[in-house]
Write a protein that holds these residues in place. Structure first.
Motif, PDB file in Angstrom:
ATOM      1  N   GLU A   1       3.464 -23.894  -1.228  1.00 24.92           N
ATOM      2  CA  GLU A   1       4.703 -24.254  -1.679  1.00 24.92           C
ATOM      3  C   GLU A   1       5.449 -23.111  -2.236  1.00 24.92           C
ATOM      4  N   ASN A   2       6.557 -22.535  -1.719  1.00 19.80           N
ATOM      5  CA  ASN A   2       7.438 -21.274  -2.057  1.00 19.80           C
ATOM      6  C   ASN A   2       6.432 -20.233  -2.305  1.00 19.80           C
ATOM      7  N   VAL A   3       5.214 -20.061  -1.393  1.00 16.54           N
ATOM      8  CA  VAL A   3       4.476 -18.770  -1.519  1.00 16.54           C
ATOM      9  C   VAL A   3       5.378 -17.493  -1.107  1.00 16.54           C
ATOM     10  N   VAL A   4       5.166 -16.426  -1.895  1.00 14.26           N
ATOM     11  CA  VAL A   4       5.844 -15.368  -1.463  1.00 14.26           C
ATOM     12  C   VAL A   4       5.068 -14.093  -0.861  1.00 14.26           C
ATOM     13  N   LYS A   5       5.754 -13.449   0.238  1.00 11.43           N
ATOM     14  CA  LYS A   5       5.254 -12.498   0.859  1.00 11.43           C
ATOM     15  C   LYS A   5       5.592 -11.199   0.280  1.00 11.43           C
ATOM     16  N   VAL A   6       4.555 -10.513   0.080  1.00 11.68           N
ATOM     17  CA  VAL A   6       4.904  -8.941  -0.445  1.00 11.68           C
ATOM     18  C   VAL A   6       4.467  -8.056   0.842  1.00 11.68           C
ATOM     19  N   THR A   7       5.372  -7.192   0.811  1.00 17.58           N
ATOM     20  CA  THR A   7       5.339  -6.129   2.091  1.00 17.58           C
ATOM     21  C   THR A   7       4.954  -4.827   1.294  1.00 17.58           C
ATOM     22  N   ILE A   8       3.848  -4.265   1.626  1.00 17.53           N
ATOM     23  CA  ILE A   8       3.229  -3.170   0.899  1.00 17.53           C
ATOM     24  C   ILE A   8       3.336  -1.833   1.710  1.00 17.53           C
ATOM     25  N   GLU A   9       4.064  -0.944   1.028  1.00 18.10           N
ATOM     26  CA  GLU A   9       4.339   0.426   1.653  1.00 18.10           C
ATOM     27  C   GLU A   9       3.017   1.170   1.276  1.00 18.10           C
ATOM     28  N   GLY A  10       2.436   1.866   2.398  1.00 18.58           N
ATOM     29  CA  GLY A  10       1.134   2.621   1.943  1.00 18.58           C
ATOM     30  C   GLY A  10       0.019   1.825   2.153  1.00 18.58           C
TER      31      GLY A  10
END
Length: 560
Positions: free
Chosen positions: A366-375
Motif C-alpha cells: 500500500e502506497n509503496v514508493v518507487k525511487v528512480t536512481i540516477e547512476g
C-alpha cells in the motif's frame, strides 16, 4: 539451500539425583541447563531406578502448552531417577474422545521429544475398575443415586445428605446392574463414593465415581455402558500400573485427599502426589471446552489456529520446539501460581531463531514508493549475498540491483530533499527530489553515491528492485482471542470475544521467497520474524505469519 529454521529436537537435559539408592528428595538435582528454576523439590521416597511417573491426557482435544509442561516435567523426573514414564490416555468419557485427538497428542509429544516407555489406556482397566466399584458398594463405601444433577450439586454445596445415601447394599448392587445394562432406570442413576456430607473440603462430599453413557467408545465400542469418573479411575490405574509419583497441576490439590481415600478404601498401593503450578498466560484459554467452543463457532480455523495455545497452534505461529521446551523447563516444578505474559515465551523463542533465521526483504504494497536512481545499473543484475551476515552456514540469496527500486511509504515520509541515506546491502544514495501528494510520497528521484560513508547517514533503508521478480506476499499479524486478562469460572467466554484478531497486510518480497517451503522461518529486515504458512504460487501470494519477538509492539496490521 532451504531457508527453513528447524532446530534439533533434544531430550530433556537432566542431572541424576546424587542421593541415589534409597535417597529421599532430589537433593543435588539440577534443572535443565540454562533454566533458572529449582528442581530440588524433595520428591518423597524417590529411589534411583524405581521412580515411575505418568502423563495422562484425555483424548478430547489437542495438546496445549499447559499439557506440555506436565508432560515435560513427568519426563524430567523419570529420566533424572533412571525410572520410567507412562503415557496413559484417560479415555473414560466416550462423548468427548476421538482417535483423531489421541493420534495428534502422540504426534505432538514426539515432536516435543517426549516418548513414554509405554503407552497405555485407562480403558484397558475397565473390568478391574468395574470390579472395584462393586467391591466398594459391597463394603458400604458407595451408593447409587438418582438425584437430579442440579439438586445434587446444590446439596453438595450446602452439605445436605442425599436421600439415597442409606440405600442397602443389595439395592445399590441391583441399580448398578441396571446402569451396566443401560436401562431406563440405570440411566437415571450414578454411583457416589460414601465419604462425607459436610467436609470442609467439598471434593470429599460424596463424589460421583461411575455414570452411564450410551455413546460408543472409540476403542471398546458398545461393550460398556458405564464408565468411571476421573476421580475414581486415576488413583486406581496409577496404583495398578506401578506409578510411584503422580505429578499433576495444583488445581487438583483439593482432590488429593479424595485420591488418597480411594486407594485406602480399596486397599491399593500408595502413590505419592506432587502438585506443581499450572502454566497460564494472560488473555489465553487453556480449557479444552472453551477452545472447542471457538472451533465450533468457526471463530478460528481449527485446533492448529495460530491464535490457539495448542502445541500445533503456537508451532504454526512460529514457536520452535527448542524455544517451547526451554521456556517450560525453565519454569520448573514450582507451586507458585503465575499468569505469564506471552512476551516472555516469545523472547525465549527469539534467542533460538535469531542466530539462524535467513534475512530477507519485504516492502508494504500500500502506497509503496518507487525511487528512480540516477547512476544505477542500465539493466538489472543479480548478486549472491549472505542470508545471515553473522552466520555463513545459513547460505546465500539472490539480490537484484536496479535503477528503479521500491521503498516503504513510512520510510519515504521521513526523507527530506537532498538527504543522503544508506540503501542496505548496496550503498549510499542522495534523495534529490521527494514528490508528494498531500502527506503521501508518490515518487523519489535519487542519485547513487556509493563513495558516501554509511556511518554518517541517519537512515538505513530496506529496498526492493522494482522488477517483475518482486513477489506478492501477505503479512499476517494476530491479537488475543479474548479481551479479559484472566477469565474466571463464572465468566461466559462469549462475552469476552475479541472481534478483531487477524490483520493482513499485502506486501512485495524478494524473489527468494518463491522457493521457500511451508514452515520456514525468516526475518524480513526491519520488520520482524515470520513463518511461511502458505508458499507462493502463480496467482497466489506467499502468506507469512508474524512471529512475536517478546516486544509488545505490533508493527503492521490492517484489519482483515
Amino acid at each position: 539451500m532451504s531457508d527453513a529454521v528447524k532446530p534439533e529436537i533434544k531430550p530433556a537435559e537432566t542431572t541424576v539425583n546424587n542421593a541415589s539408592k534409597g535417597g529421599k528428595g532430589t537433593k543435588g538435582a539440577k534443572g535443565p541447563k540454562g533454566g533458572g528454576a529449582s528442581y530440588n523439590i524433595n520428591l518423597v521416597n524417590a529411589k534411583d531406578g524405581e521412580v515411575v511417573t505418568r502423563f495422562p491426557p484425555e483424548p478430547s482435544g489437542y495438546l496445549h502448552i499447559g499439557h506440555a509442561k506436565a508432560a515435560l516435567l513427568n519426563q524430567y523426573f523419570a529420566q533424572a531417577y533412571h525410572g520410567k514414564l507412562i503415557i496413559r490416555f484417560d479415555d473414560t468419557n466416550p462423548s468427548k474422545e476421538k482417535m483423531e485427538f489421541q493420534d495428534a497428542i502422540l504426534e505432538d509429544l514426539e515432536l516435543l521429544g517426549i516418548k513414554g516407555d509405554v503407552v497405555t489406556f485407562s480403558s484397558d482397566y475397565f473390568q478391574q475398575m468395574y470390579d472395584l466399584c462393586i467391591q466398594m458398594i459391597k463394603d458400604g463405601k458407595a451408593y447409587a443415586d438418582d438425584t437430579p444433577v442440579d439438586q445434587m450439586r446444590q446439596e453438595r454445596t450446602e452439605g445436605i445428605a442425599s436421600q439415597r445415601r442409606e440405600r442397602t447394599v443389595e439395592e445399590n448392587l441391583k441399580i448398578f446392574q441396571e446402569m451396566t445394562e443401560g436401562t431406563e432406570e440405570g440411566l437415571k442413576n450414578c454411583i457416589r463414593a460414601k465419604i462425607s456430607v459436610t467436609s470442609p473440603n467439598k471434593a470429599l462430599r460424596d463424589p460421583v465415581i461411575y455414570r452411564c453413557n450410551l455413546t460408543p467408545h472409540h476403542r471398546s465400542g458398545t461393550k460398556w455402558k458405564v464408565y468411571p469418573t476421573y476421580d475414581f479411575c486415576c488413583p486406581i490405574v496409577d496404583s495398578i500400573e506401578g506409578v510411584t509419583h503422580a505429578l499433576r497441576t495444583i488445581e487438583y490439590r483439593d482432590r488429593n485427599a479424595q485420591y488418597e481415600w480411594m486407594l485406602k478404601a480399596l486397599g491399593l498401593r500408595k502413590v505419592y502426589v506432587w502438585d506443581f503450578s499450572r502454566m497460564s498466560f494472560v488473555r489465553t484459554l487453556l480449557s479444552k471446552r472453551k477452545l472447542q467452543w471457538f472451533v465450533d463457532k468457526k471463530l478460528v480455523t481449527g485446533w492448529d489456529d495460530p491464535r490457539f495455545p495448542t502445541v500445533r497452534g503456537v508451532r504454526r505461529r512460529g514457536m520452535t520446539v527448542e524455544g517451547l521446551r526451554t521456556f517450560i523447563l525453565g519454569q520448573g516444578p514450582s507451586k507458585n501460581i503465575l499468569n505469564f505474559d506471552w512476551s516472555l515465551i516469545w523472547a525465549t523463542n527469539k534467542k533460538v531463531i535469531d542466530p539462524i533465521a535467513p534475512r530477507h526483504v519485504a516492502v508494504i504494497k500500500e502506497n509503496v514508493v518507487k525511487v528512480t536512481i540516477e547512476g544505477g545499473p542500465t539493466e538489472p543484475y543479480t548478486e549472491e549475498k549472505p542470508k545471515h551476515k553473522k552466520n555463513a552456514d545459513v547460505g546465500t540469496k539472490q539480490v537484484i540491483y536496479s535503477s528503479e527500486i521500491y521503498i516503504d511509504q513510512d520510510d519515504a515520509e521521513t526523507i527530506k530533499d537532498n538527504e543522503e541515506v544508506t540503501l542496505m546491502d548496496w550503498g549510499n544514495a542522495i534523495m534529490k527530489t521527494i514528490h508528494r501528494d498531500g502527506d503521501k510520497v508518490t515518487a523519489i528521484d535519487a542519485v547513487l553515491h556509493l563513495e558516501g560513508d554509511f556511518r554518517k547517514t541517519e537512515k538505513k533503508i530496506t529496498w526492493l528492485a522494482a522488477t517483475a521478480d518482486a513477489t506478492p506476499a501477505v503479512l499476517v499479524d494476530f491479537d488475543y482471542l479474548i479481551t479479559k486478562d484472566k477469565l474466571v469460572e463464572t465468566d461466559d467466554v462469549a462475552d469476552f470475544v475479541n472481534p478483531n484478531t487477524e490483520f493482513k497486510t499485502p506486501a512485495l518480497a524478494d524473489l527468494n521467497v518463491r522457493d521457500m517451503k511451508e514452515g520456514e522461518i525468516i526475518q524480513f529486515e526491519r520488520k520482524g520474524y515470520y513463518r511461511l504458512d502458505k508458499p507462493y504460487s502463480e496467482g497466489s501470494p506467499a502468506v507469512f505469519f508474524t512471529i512475536p519477538d517478546g516486544k509488545v509492539v505490533q508493527r503492521y496490521g490492517a484489519k482483515k
